[in-house]
Enzyme design. Sequence first.
Site, mmCIF file in Angstrom:
data_model
loop_
_atom_site.group_PDB
_atom_site.id
_atom_site.type_symbol
_atom_site.label_atom_id
_atom_site.label_comp_id
_atom_site.label_asym_id
_atom_site.label_seq_id
_atom_site.Cartn_x
_atom_site.Cartn_y
_atom_site.Cartn_z
ATOM 1 C CG PHE A 17 -1.838 -1.136 1.391
ATOM 2 C CD1 PHE A 17 -3.029 -1.231 0.691
ATOM 3 C CD2 PHE A 17 -1.514 -2.154 2.276
ATOM 4 C CE1 PHE A 17 -3.882 -2.312 0.867
ATOM 5 C CE2 PHE A 17 -2.358 -3.240 2.458
ATOM 6 C CZ PHE A 17 -3.551 -3.329 1.752
ATOM 7 C CG ASP B 39 -0.728 1.837 -4.238
ATOM 8 O OD1 ASP B 39 -0.676 2.060 -3.012
ATOM 9 O OD2 ASP B 39 -1.632 2.259 -4.968
ATOM 10 C CB ALA C 48 -2.296 -4.925 -0.734
ATOM 11 C CB CYS D 214 -5.303 6.106 8.500
ATOM 12 S SG CYS D 214 -6.007 5.324 7.042
ATOM 13 C CG ASP E 109 0.503 3.577 5.498
ATOM 14 O OD1 ASP E 109 -0.444 3.586 6.301
ATOM 15 O OD2 ASP E 109 1.006 4.606 5.015
#
Length: 398
Positions: free
Chosen positions: A232, A254, A283, A343, A303
């Site tokens: 990612f 990605d 991914a 996140c 990530d």
Amino acid sequence: MIASSFPVLRLKPKANARAIRHGAPWVYDNELVLDRRSKNLAPGTIAVLEDAERNPMGLVATNPLSRITARMIERDVSVAIDQAWFAAKIKRALELRERLFDHPFYRLIHAEADGLPGLVVDRFDSALVVQPNAAWLEVLIEPLATALAEVTGATTILKNAAGRTRVLEGLDDENGVLLGTAPNAPVMVPMNGAHYAADLTGGQKTGLFYDQRPNHAFAARLSEGADVLDVFSHVGGFGLAALAGGAKSALCVDGSAPALALAELGAKDAGFGDTMSTRKGDAFDVLEALGKDGAQYDVVICDPPAFAPGKAKLEVGLRAYERLAKMAAPLVKEGGYLVLCSCSHAADLGKFRFACTRGIGRADRAGSLIHTGFAGPDHPLMPQLAESGYLKALFYRL
């Protein structure tokens, strides 16, 4: 604007007025007396918030179409919400960033924590990218843009089209340019010794994620002489930092071909073109294929985008983080490092860490957690708003 001209929103008697007085920035629809008049307020209207006893509490930006019906923007109800008001907020935010960074590449405004709810502004030297995520910012985009130029000296200000609010008719240029001319090429951003190519007009969100800067730096310290896998990778965030830290090689994975092209551009600009490679694909599919091939790396970094963007997706998201850790762990050499990021504000640190550690265990690997990272200081956390502490990065040695 003068306070007497503002409409009024009033809290219900059982609403938690104390929390709002102590800094809570959001007022939900079920906390307010919403009659026909208040329900018909145009999104973005500034209003006076009163408690149940009709005592003024401050000025709020309203949106009756949102569950967050009111956002506190100013405690003084006599203040005008105009260009000068925006300029004072921006100056305060700029002072912090100029103390923190030697070069003008950073997040300038981080929403509630900088006193401007819903607003994100990222700085790329003389260019600013504005992401308005609340209706009041669309209504006041002109005095906001003028204040940004006044305080920072920016010659280009772009409005990011991916903001969560709809453009209001007549307030936004068709191409998103609020000031100056849109760049016709990616902007090169120096960070942690690496060079990042930021597409300010067509890239994801504002074009670059500044929040991972300290975590990139920590990963780079682990990467000297290492073979690194960055999954990612977007525009090469961790991979480019690892190469700047002395990594032997970095493979960036990605699903976006344009993002990988920007990663390659950054590598070439910094002289890492021979040591970086890219692989386009889903991914999880790539991780599965690498596992079947018996590939191993000294440092593996994952990530992903937010797997749990809200409470409704929390359990599904946690299972996805666990699965990711399970698939990534076997690719780490004995004594190597696994970095797992989230996140998702809905997945707090404890839940995220549990899911990742469980996934590592399900892969028959074990290790110690050597570091926990968060967003950089240009992404300040508002203590009264848990959602502002969204970014977590776990560094394991397996």
